[in-house]
Write an enzyme that holds these catalytic residues in place. Structure first.
Site, PDB file in Angstrom:
ATOM      1  N   GLU A  30      -5.035  11.331  36.689  1.00  0.00           N
ATOM      2  CA  GLU A  30      -3.792  10.533  36.420  1.00  0.00           C
ATOM      3  C   GLU A  30      -4.702   9.248  35.400  1.00  0.00           C
ATOM      4  O   GLU A  30      -3.907   8.795  35.330  1.00  0.00           O
ATOM      5  CB  GLU A  30      -3.088   9.941  37.802  1.00  0.00           C
ATOM      6  CG  GLU A  30      -2.235  11.194  38.562  1.00  0.00           C
ATOM      7  CD  GLU A  30      -0.791  10.758  38.469  1.00  0.00           C
ATOM      8  OE1 GLU A  30       0.026   9.833  38.344  1.00  0.00           O
ATOM      9  OE2 GLU A  30      -0.870  11.143  40.098  1.00  0.00           O
ATOM     10  N   ALA A  90      -9.748  19.323  27.637  1.00  0.00           N
ATOM     11  CA  ALA A  90      -8.648  18.464  27.625  1.00  0.00           C
ATOM     12  C   ALA A  90      -8.476  17.844  28.841  1.00  0.00           C
ATOM     13  O   ALA A  90      -7.747  18.130  29.750  1.00  0.00           O
ATOM     14  CB  ALA A  90      -7.058  19.563  27.375  1.00  0.00           C
ATOM     15  N   GLY A 134     -22.764  -2.439  57.632  1.00  0.00           N
ATOM     16  CA  GLY A 134     -23.896  -2.602  57.955  1.00  0.00           C
ATOM     17  C   GLY A 134     -24.527  -1.105  58.181  1.00  0.00           C
ATOM     18  O   GLY A 134     -23.568  -0.507  57.440  1.00  0.00           O
ATOM     19  N   GLY A 135     -25.115  -0.646  58.381  1.00  0.00           N
ATOM     20  CA  GLY A 135     -25.649   0.250  59.533  1.00  0.00           C
ATOM     21  C   GLY A 135     -24.223   1.604  59.366  1.00  0.00           C
ATOM     22  O   GLY A 135     -24.274   3.082  59.393  1.00  0.00           O
ATOM     23  N   LEU A 187      -1.871  20.217  33.886  1.00  0.00           N
ATOM     24  CA  LEU A 187      -2.246  19.444  32.655  1.00  0.00           C
ATOM     25  C   LEU A 187      -3.173  19.510  32.494  1.00  0.00           C
ATOM     26  O   LEU A 187      -3.276  20.183  30.690  1.00  0.00           O
ATOM     27  CB  LEU A 187      -1.097  17.788  32.597  1.00  0.00           C
ATOM     28  CG  LEU A 187      -1.743  16.943  31.221  1.00  0.00           C
ATOM     29  CD1 LEU A 187      -0.789  17.892  30.166  1.00  0.00           C
ATOM     30  CD2 LEU A 187      -1.022  15.790  31.787  1.00  0.00           C
ATOM     31  N   THR A 217      -8.075   8.248  33.056  1.00  0.00           N
ATOM     32  CA  THR A 217      -9.519   7.328  34.098  1.00  0.00           C
ATOM     33  C   THR A 217      -9.107   5.867  33.934  1.00  0.00           C
ATOM     34  O   THR A 217      -7.850   5.771  33.009  1.00  0.00           O
ATOM     35  CB  THR A 217     -10.610   7.549  33.061  1.00  0.00           C
ATOM     36  OG1 THR A 217     -10.010   7.255  31.536  1.00  0.00           O
ATOM     37  CG2 THR A 217     -11.008   8.907  33.407  1.00  0.00           C
ATOM     38  N   THR A 220      -4.520  19.175  42.065  1.00  0.00           N
ATOM     39  CA  THR A 220      -4.359  19.143  43.152  1.00  0.00           C
ATOM     40  C   THR A 220      -2.978  19.331  43.933  1.00  0.00           C
ATOM     41  O   THR A 220      -2.188  20.382  43.309  1.00  0.00           O
ATOM     42  CB  THR A 220      -3.414  17.429  43.132  1.00  0.00           C
ATOM     43  OG1 THR A 220      -5.071  16.593  42.201  1.00  0.00           O
ATOM     44  CG2 THR A 220      -3.955  16.906  44.456  1.00  0.00           C
ATOM     45  N   PRO A 225     -10.477  23.007  31.241  1.00  0.00           N
ATOM     46  CA  PRO A 225     -11.934  22.301  31.252  1.00  0.00           C
ATOM     47  C   PRO A 225     -12.404  21.415  30.610  1.00  0.00           C
ATOM     48  O   PRO A 225     -13.562  21.361  29.613  1.00  0.00           O
ATOM     49  CB  PRO A 225     -12.223  23.728  31.405  1.00  0.00           C
ATOM     50  CG  PRO A 225     -11.208  24.802  32.173  1.00  0.00           C
ATOM     51  CD  PRO A 225      -9.998  24.252  31.736  1.00  0.00           C
TER      52      PRO A 225
END
Length: 391
Positions: A375, A136, A351-352, A131, A377, A164, A134
């Protein structure tokens, strides 16, 4: 709606939970061991596709009439959720097979359904959805791809963007302008095959996440296809596209649930084992509150998603379900926002270690981001919901 078919459940049945366990077992044994490598090498998850096909889980939504399992929308959500818990890239196999084929299920001729759904049900082909372009994306109705009638054929020209599984899929639902003077009502839908002359693909996009699922341009250069490959009547393509997304936004919510569940599971395991100041990190109330909030958001998202799936199933069976558009947008928006928050917190709890690739939560955090974008935003989802509220 078939009066002999029971109304879809709003919560999983015993059969749904049995399905969940079988998919989880498969995902842990056949998909999870390859997830890190698939991400690191940005390669298609062939092992996952093979395992899903073997278990007939690659396109469970296809009706039995076309050789599929005939699973309801909630079962499809559970399959995607459990695969995404192990590997988000792999969950796009059943999710995108649904996205590509729902336009046929909604609007395609019987001949088109028989020709293209059966190979997908068998696992001989995958189906993608084309659908966006670039220029649209959110404004999909401004697409430039054209389809021109030439005798018994249509000739397609244009470029589709962010597709996809492009290149891996054999079939594509392509939206193209057939009458520029009619705006959105001048858009039609077509089935394009990978091997049609004039079809080519751009290079794979280098992405933040879902690296195992190829995302590429689909380039159409004088692609000539038979007229019978139009999906529905001429000029109904955009209506079909929007109706399709009402059903398939829910699969993105399902993917978000799975990613978030995987991150929460890893975080819980880590904080119970990790010791600081002479005690497990899980003993600290601040950590406990984080876990409680993560689980609360996840369960709220899950209930909203399952509720939307039940609405989707009713609509696919022919019932009038005007609230489906709102519910599917709400599920997708809320679940993906929750997944982003939950995966970010999972990284924080580790954490790390959460920031390095030795643990999967950094991958899950990267994978979660796309669920807020594709699909539609989440900003567009809020526009959709507001319009439904203010009708």
């Amino acid at each position: 709606m078939d009066p002999d078919r029971p109304a879809p459940p709003y919560e999983p049945t015993e059969e749904h939970e049995m399905l969940r366990q079988s998919v989880r077992d498969l995902a842990e044994a056949e998909i999870a061991p390859y997830a890190a490598e698939v991400d690191a090498k940005s390669r298609f998850p062939d092992e996952a596709y093979a395992a899903l096909k073997q278990a007939e889980l690659h396109a469970v939504h296809i009706p039995e009439a076309y050789g599929g399992a005939g699973a309801d929308a909630l079962a499809t959500v559970i399959v995607i959720e459990e695969v995404a818990r192990a590997c988000a890239s792999s969950s796009l196999i059943p999710a995108v097979n649904k996205l590509g084929t729902v336009p046929l299920l909604l609007s395609g001729s019987d001949e088109l359904k028989k020709r293209y759904l059966a190979p997908v049900a068998r696992g001989d082909a995958m189906f993608s959805y084309a659908l966006s372009e670039p220029e649209a994306g959110s404004d999909a109705a401004s697409m430039k791809t054209r389809a021109t009638r030439d005798g018994d054929d249509w000739v397609l020209n244009g470029t589709k963007m962010w597709i996809t599984n492009a290149g891996a899929s054999d079939y594509y639902t392509v939206m193209a302008v057939t009458d520029p003077s009619q705006g959105a009502r001048g858009i039609s839908a077509f089935v394009v095959e990978k091997n049609d002359p004039g079809v080519s693909f751009g290079p794979p996009e280098k992405k933040l996440g879902i690296k195992g699922s190829p995302t590429r341009q689909v380039i159409l250069d004088n692609v000539r296809i038979p007229a019978e490959r139009i999906i529905g009547a001429e000029g109904t393509g955009f209506k079909t596209a929007l109706a399709c997304l009402d059903h398939t936004r829910i699969t993105i919510a399902a993917q978000a649930l799975g990613i978030a569940q995987g991150a929460l599971d890893h975080a819980k395991g880590y904080v119970k084992e990790r010791r600081q100041f002479g005690r497990p990190v899980a003993d600290f109330q601040g950590v406990q509150f984080m876990l409680a909030d993560m689980a609360m958001k996840l369960e709220a998202a899950r209930q909203l998603t399952y509720h939307a799936a039940a609405k989707s199933e009713r609509a696919m069976n022919g019932a009038h379900v005007p609230e489906l558009t709102f519910m599917s947008s709400a599920a997708k928006c809320y679940a993906s926002d929750a997944a982003m928050e939950i995966t970010t917190d999972a990284v924080q709890l580790l954490g790390g270690y959460g920031y390095v690739k030795d643990y999967p939560v950094e991958r899950m955090m990267r994978d979660a981001k796309i669920t807020q974008i594709y699909e539609g935003t989440n900003q567009i989802q809020r526009v959709v919901m507001a319009r439904q509220l203010l009708k």
